[in-house]
Scaffold this motif. Structure first.
Motif, short mmCIF file in Angstrom:
data_model
loop_
_atom_site.label_atom_id
_atom_site.label_comp_id
_atom_site.label_asym_id
_atom_site.label_seq_id
_atom_site.Cartn_x
_atom_site.Cartn_y
_atom_site.Cartn_z
N PRO A 193 12.66 -12.98 -7.36
CA PRO A 193 13.27 -11.66 -7.53
C PRO A 193 12.24 -10.55 -7.76
O PRO A 193 12.55 -9.39 -7.58
CB PRO A 193 14.16 -11.83 -8.76
N GLY A 194 11.03 -10.87 -8.19
CA GLY A 194 10.04 -9.82 -8.40
C GLY A 194 8.80 -10.36 -9.05
O GLY A 194 8.77 -11.52 -9.49
N LEU A 246 -7.18 -4.11 -17.34
CA LEU A 246 -6.69 -4.62 -16.06
C LEU A 246 -6.26 -3.43 -15.21
O LEU A 246 -5.69 -2.48 -15.72
CB LEU A 246 -5.49 -5.52 -16.28
N GLN A 253 4.35 -12.36 -0.52
CA GLN A 253 5.12 -12.18 0.70
C GLN A 253 4.55 -13.01 1.84
O GLN A 253 5.28 -13.65 2.58
CB GLN A 253 5.09 -10.69 1.06
N MET A 279 5.79 -2.74 4.85
CA MET A 279 6.32 -4.05 4.47
C MET A 279 6.16 -4.31 2.99
O MET A 279 7.05 -4.80 2.32
CB MET A 279 5.61 -5.13 5.27
N ILE A 280 4.95 -4.00 2.50
CA ILE A 280 4.70 -4.23 1.08
C ILE A 280 5.60 -3.35 0.24
O ILE A 280 6.15 -3.76 -0.76
CB ILE A 280 3.21 -3.97 0.76
N PHE A 319 -1.78 -6.66 -23.66
CA PHE A 319 -1.08 -6.63 -22.38
C PHE A 319 -1.83 -5.89 -21.27
O PHE A 319 -1.48 -6.01 -20.12
CB PHE A 319 0.31 -6.00 -22.56
N LYS A 320 -2.85 -5.14 -21.62
CA LYS A 320 -3.49 -4.32 -20.60
C LYS A 320 -4.98 -4.62 -20.43
O LYS A 320 -5.63 -3.95 -19.64
CB LYS A 320 -3.34 -2.82 -20.95
N SER A 356 16.32 -5.94 -7.56
CA SER A 356 16.90 -7.19 -8.00
C SER A 356 16.93 -7.26 -9.53
O SER A 356 17.78 -7.89 -10.11
CB SER A 356 16.12 -8.36 -7.43
N HIS A 357 15.95 -6.61 -10.15
CA HIS A 357 15.98 -6.53 -11.61
C HIS A 357 16.67 -5.24 -11.98
O HIS A 357 16.05 -4.27 -12.38
CB HIS A 357 14.55 -6.51 -12.16
N PHE A 383 8.93 -4.71 -0.12
CA PHE A 383 8.95 -5.81 -1.06
C PHE A 383 9.11 -5.31 -2.48
O PHE A 383 9.91 -5.83 -3.26
CB PHE A 383 7.68 -6.64 -0.93
N PHE A 384 8.34 -4.27 -2.79
CA PHE A 384 8.42 -3.76 -4.16
C PHE A 384 9.78 -3.15 -4.43
O PHE A 384 10.33 -3.29 -5.51
CB PHE A 384 7.30 -2.74 -4.41
N ALA A 437 12.05 -5.89 -5.08
CA ALA A 437 11.79 -6.47 -6.39
C ALA A 437 12.41 -5.63 -7.49
O ALA A 437 12.99 -6.14 -8.42
CB ALA A 437 10.28 -6.60 -6.61
N TYR A 486 -5.23 -10.67 -21.63
CA TYR A 486 -4.66 -11.57 -20.62
C TYR A 486 -5.12 -13.01 -20.86
O TYR A 486 -4.32 -13.95 -20.83
CB TYR A 486 -5.08 -11.08 -19.23
#
Lengths: 507, 321, 363
Positions: free
Chosen positions: A393-394, A372, A386, C1-2, C225-226, C12-13, C5-6, C9, C231
């Motif tokens: 939160p993420g 991926l 968005q 903007m993006i 996971f990758k 917040s964690h 957002f990151f 994100a 997936y």
């Protein structure tokens, strides 16, 4: 007239929501009181407080003038309050009589006295004029009969106040009429009925008084003969206009999806969809109305390749797709918003990004060969999240922690965000979502149609159908019936088709 | 193999042995049915039975009586079932994982106690273990064929079949059974009429433990009077397959148990005819897979013919004029 | 903007939140471990043994000196592979309880390739035996897959039945067609020297199998996971209806997860035969398949968590022998402790209370 039930200053809060805010009302014995309000107005919470399922934060309940407190439904039943839920609480393999008497069975020694049980159930049914085959097994009888059993279950326990939560939601028109006759019968015999609904016409038909709730508050109580639909609607929704028509009818474009003679079986391998045909055109929103369980789910699943066809052809841009896998059908340009978002819309235990990419993770640039491409995946997911205003939160947050409306936005972002789909199939897209979320999702569908896609919205909510559709079809017993283009009389045509399968009045 | 003819294999004593072999499976099956009807798929039957087998031996040695052994087994299995119940119902642990872990604990515990108390490894076999005696049923044992088949068994063999009838009566004919089954079928319905659903689940698991104690006791104190490491040898899993086959109904599940018991007895018999023991002892396990397979095939066939009939009616009466 | 957002994100964690989660998990495992050891101690005490001496001997046996530690590492190889095999299946929501049987078949296949071919160079023979093990383990899952995918028979009971069948089948094979009369117990002929795994340290049984196990942990992590297929497996495991509706290849994922699971435990069998036993022995596995089930459950099906869990299980297995010979406490008590761990591992109350407490304290 005596007062059967009253509540004073009932307040009940849940984390983040004040579900009941200082509610007081009183109900006369032997009357039908309707409680109306939007989804989430607090009707069901109030009923659950009255039935002892919830304990109020403050306030009192009186029965026949005496104050009572309930710690469980058992106490409520002991005080003569019974409730019939939207989802019936019947044991499928038991007979109706066994279900009605469950918990208070006549006994003979340590065993159940089956003949006495059947006899006593029959006696109660006869007393209140209920038609019922008490020895039939519950799964084998119609929904209407199951509901009668559910009501009798309360009456069998000597209940005098009956709470009915959206009793007509699952019934056909004829069954509803029968129910109303039975309810009138009950009231004449001194039973008091609380009737929760959001269908105003039914409420006006059956009740004596109507209490209207909005956002946790009791707006007011009116006498049935002194009010009308318009007044109630205004009380229910306040100044906001919801459920109004959002769609301006556009000229339809070329044919995109052709469905011809589709027949499908349900999970029990019985015919669910019979020889159904439907054409979807670019730029057009087609509404699929109908009472739940008339073949909508099976029809949609067949279109997506999730359920095999017994016959029929499906074409997109002239190319047959009925033999293809779900992935190939989606690659041909079909977006899908499933009706049960928790069951098949998302993996609630998965992260946001994992739920954003099932359509893209295997193609460039989101994957390079075997692996991926995480930066691209994150960038794409983040952008769409968005754009569709998902509050999260993420991207690594667990999807199940989002609200229902936000999960639906995640699904919409995934299905519509990349604007690849030529056909959008949205099943019950706003079920159980708050007003703001509902409007947003509907607007997304309209915008998407305006960009040239064919949109097919299936909804049991007639207001939703009328709000969005250019053209309407009705699912009735596995048939897809044409109700024509939107005009002033379409509501009537749809309701006739929904209840009788004919687009003229049969009375 | 050439000199083995069928009639010398399928003798009456084979069928009598089948009843005996089916006994522990039937006990575990009835126990599993009880908890299945409260909505808990009990995968610890194997472990419960093993614990029962060991404590039956311990009790028999300590008290000098097989009934003392039975009592020890019952107490031990009820404790094990209670631990399962508390972990799942009070501490909200996953019932499948807890059940599988119970089996592992049971093997470890019985092996440990075997060595720690009797100071032997793997197998404990001594005259100190007092087993049950066979019962001759007065009149019946004189009847030629039926006598040989039905008489002269251990008391628990008879009781296993009685237990099927009791389980049937309790589940289908008493208010208690009615309420208990409603918990598994529709827990909302049960709650709405005031059934204490948690208590019912406790009962389901405890009855599971009780009946597995009988099954375990039979294994170690009847035909064989000994305890050996992992002596249940998968009979608890066979019981799960039997429940699956019988769709939780006592009598059909018992029939599946009898089939597995027959396979077990046949395996022993074939061994006496010189077939490699390693191959013939696969028989009950193979039989289980085959029974599951056949019941799935039959279920699909039946559904198809039923559906064909119903769909025909459907099409014959069109809704649209 | 993006970018904003990151950033949002990420903020917040917070690291605090992550620390709370990690500490919660560690404390939870610590509590469960103490409970399990305590229950083991109570049983030992009640049967007249000294639990403290027993645990001390257990520790000595597992970590007492360099060689013992190396042996513990060697023991943990099969635990790692079993844990990974379990994790792959459970992550795809397949209840593969047939690891034990797949292990036997895989081990036998590897042994067969080991004693049948005798003139191969080690560089060919070693991987050949491993591949035979993988194929053997994977093939043994096919009957279950057929019953599950074609006839919708849940895999739980069939996988268990195939365990018993596999053990008896291999017993038969070493008793008749492939019997070696020279073997001390029922066993196959010895595998060729060219099929044996090179040792890492003299004086210990540890061999390159350990390195293979470590590499496999990273490969499994990367795979799950990758990669695209990982997936798919995970999404099918989380919600099969969602995966189907989204167009993911559900059937292929189930098939792949089950055969991979069988293949990994089959490889484990091969490593045991090639690295430790040198021939197939009847009943060689002391429940490693079940260890795999437990390790995967405790590790919550995460390969990185499989490593410490497997190491712990390896230490228990290795130390138990010393404990038994030094203090006379039967090693079966270890199986009890392992099972007790799993009894408590899905209990949620500890996690919830620890997290609540930590939050109050940290925030």
């Amino acid at each position: 007239m005596t007062e059967a039930l009253s509540v004073k200053n009932i307040t009940k809060a849940f984390p983040g929501v004040l579900a009941n805010d200082n509610i007081s009302l009183s109900v006369e014995k032997g009357t039908i009181r309707a409680i109306v309000g939007e989804n989430g107005a607090g009707k069901t919470t109030l009923m659950n407080v009255i039935y002892g399922l919830y304990q109020p934060d403050s306030g009192q309940i009186f029965i026949n003038g005496e104050e009572v407190t309930f710690s469980s439904p058992r106490d409520a039943i002991a005080q003569g309050i019974g409730m019939v839920h939207q989802h019936f609480k019947l044991v499928p393999s038991y007979t109706l009589a066994q279900n009605i008497a469950l918990g208070v069975e006549p006994r003979k020694g340590i065993f159940i006295d089956e003949p006495a049980l059947n006899k006593s159930v029959k006696a109660i049914a006869d007393k209140y004029g209920f038609q019922i085959n008490e020895r039939e097994v519950t799964v084998d009888v119609s929904v209407g009969e199951q509901q009668r059993a559910e009501i009798l279950k309360a009456l069998y326990r000597g209940v005098e106040i009956l709470v009915l939560d959206e009793p007509t939601a699952v019934l056909t028109d004829i069954e509803t009429k029968e129910l109303f006759v039975m309810l009138r019968n009950l009231v004449e015999q001194g039973i008091t009925i609380l009737f929760i609904s959001h269908k105003l016409r039914e409420v006006l038909e059956i009740s004596d008084d109507i209490s209207v709730m909005r956002a946790g508050k009791l707006v007011g109580t009116v006498k049935c003969e002194e009010t009308d639909e318009c007044q109630l609607a205004e009380m229910m929704v306040g100044r906001e206009t919801i459920g109004g028509r959002m769609r301006e009818t556009k000229q339809k474009g070329e044919l995109i999806m052709e469905i011809e003679g589709l027949s499908v079986l349900d999970n029990r391998d019985l015919t669910a969809v019979k020889d159904a045909s439907l054409n979807l055109y670019s730029g057009e929103i087609v509404g699929g109305a109908g009472v739940d369980g008339n073949g909508q789910e099976e029809f949609v699943e067949a279109l997506l390749g999730l359920r095999p066809l017994t016959s029929g052809k499906i074409r997109i841009d002239g190319k047959e797709i009925q033999e293809l896998s779900t992935r190939e059908i989606r690659e041909a340009g079909v977006a899908y918003i499933p009706s049960d978002r928790y069951r098949s819309g998302v993996a609630v235990e998965g992260t946001i990004w994992e739920n954003m990419v099932p359509g893209e993770y295997y193609v460039k640039p989101y994957s390079n060969g075997l692996a991926l491409a995480m930066p691209e995946i994150m960038m794409m997911s983040g952008t769409l999240i968005q754009k569709f205003n998902v509050a999260t939160p993420g991207l690594d947050a667990k999807t199940g922690n989002l609200s229902g409306g936000n999960i639906q936005r995640v699904i919409a972002a995934r299905e519509l965000g990349l604007e690849k789909a030529k056909v959008v199939i949205a099943s019950q897209p706003t079920r159980g979502i708050d007003i703001a979320g509902t409007e947003a999702i509907r607007q997304m569908l309209i915008d998407y149609a305006n960009r040239g896609a064919a949109v097919f919205v299936i909804s049991a909510d007639l207001d939703e159908i009328l709000s969005l559709s250019d053209r309407v079809v009705v699912f009735y017993e596995g048939n897809v019936l044409d109700a024509g283009y939107y005009d002033e009389t379409i509501r009537q045509r749809i309701s006739w088709l929904m209840t009788s399968g004919k687009d003229y009045c049969v009375d | 193999m050439g000199n083995v003819d069928l009639s010398s294999i399928l003798t009456l004593s084979l069928f009598a042995a089948a009843l005996r072999m089916a006994t522990p499976i039937i006990f575990a099956t009835m126990g599993g049915i009880f908890s299945s009807h409260t909505g808990i798929f009990n995968v610890a039957l194997e472990g419960f039975m093993l614990i029962g087998s060991f404590f039956a031996v311990l009790g028999s040695v300590r008290t000098g009586s097989p009934y003392g052994g039975l009592l020890y087994a019952v107490i031990a299995c009820l404790v094990a079932a209670l631990v399962f119940a508390i972990l799942h119902l009070e501490l909200k642990a996953n019932p499948i994982i807890v059940g599988l872990a119970m089996n592992i604990v049971a093997i470890g515990l019985t092996n440990y106690l075997l060595t720690a108390t009797f100071n032997v490894w793997g197998v404990y076999k001594t005259d100190l273990i007092i087993g049950f005696q066979e019962v001759q049923i007065p009149l019946i044992h004189q009847i030629p064929i039926i006598g040989e088949l039905l008489s002269g068994h251990f008391p628990l063999v008879y009781f296993s079949f009685v237990s099927v009838y009791i389980v049937y009566l309790v589940l289908y004919k008493t208010p208690f059974g009615f309420h208990l089954r409603s918990v598994g079928e529709n827990i909302d319905a049960a709650e709405s009429i005031g059934v204490n659903t948690k208590r019912m689940k406790y009962y389901g698991l405890l009855v599971s433990g009780l009946l597995c104690a009988f099954g375990g006791t039979f294994l170690s104190l009847s035909y064989l009077t000994m305890f050996s490491e992992d002596m249940t040898a998968g009979r608890g899993w066979l019981a799960m397959a039997a429940i699956n086959f019988g769709r939780m109904r006592p009598v059909p599940s018992m029939i599946a148990g009898l089939i597995f018991g027959f396979a077990d007895a046949l395996a022993v018999r074939l061994q006496q005819f010189g077939l490699p023991s390693q191959i013939v002892v696969m028989l009950p396990y193979l039989m289980t897979v085959i029974v599951l397979f056949i019941s799935a095939v039959v279920a699909e066939r039946r559904k198809k013919s039923l559906v064909a009939k119903q769909n025909k009616i459907d099409i014959a009466t069109p809704l649209q004029p | 903007m993006i970018k904003n957002f990151f950033d949002k994100a990420k903020n917040s964690h917070t690291w605090k939140e992550n620390l709370v989660n990690l500490t919660t998990q560690l404390l939870n495992y610590l509590i469960i471990l103490i409970i399990a050891l305590f229950i083991g101690a109570v049983v030992m005490f009640l049967s007249g043994k000294d639990p403290i001496a027993a645990y001390a001997a257990l520790w000595q046996g597992a970590f007492g000196n360099g060689y013992r530690f190396a042996d513990t590492l060697d023991r943990s190889v099969i635990m790692i592979l079993a844990g990974i095999a379990g994790s792959i299946a459970f992550r795809t929501n397949i209840t593969n309880l047939g690891l034990e049987g797949q292990l036997y078949i895989g081990a036998f296949a590897a042994a067969w390739a080991g004693f049948t071919f005798t003139n191969l160079p080690a560089i060919v023979h070693i991987p050949l035996c491993m591949i035979a093990g993988i194929i053997g383990g994977a093939l043994w899952t096919l009957p279950v897959l057929y019953l599950k995918m074609r006839w919708k028979i849940p895999e739980l009971v069939p996988t268990l039945m195939l365990n018993y069948i596999a053990i008896r089948l291999t017993d038969y094979l070493i008793a008749f067609p492939f019997r070696d009369p020279a073997a001390p117990m029922a066993g196959s002929p010895l595998i060729a020297a060219s099929a044996k795994l090179p040792k890492l340290i003299k004086g210990s049984t540890i061999n390159i199998g350990f390195i293979i196990a470590i590499v496999l942990i990273f490969v499994t992590y990367w795979f799950l996971f990758k990669t695209k297929i990982g997936y798919e497996l995970r999404m099918v495991g989380l919600n099969q209806d969602f995966a189907a509706a989204a167009g993911l290849p559900v059937k292929r994922s189930i098939f792949l997860a089950m055969t991979l699971s069988g293949g990994v435990i089959g490889l484990g069998g091969a490593l045991m035969i090639q690295g430790f036993f040198g021939r197939f022995l009847g009943g060689f596995s002391s429940g490693y398949g079940w260890d795999g089930f437990m390790i995967a459950i405790i590790a919550q099906n995460h390969p990185f968590a499989v490593f410490p869990t497997a190491l712990f299980y390896g230490a228990l297995a290795n130390g138990a022998l010393t404990m038994q010979s030094v203090t006379g406490v039967p090693q079966a008590v270890v199986a009890m402790v392992k099972g007790t761990l799993v009894l408590f591992v899905t209990v949620k109350v500890f996690v919830e209370n620890i997290r609540k407490g930590l939050r109050k304290w940290a925030m």
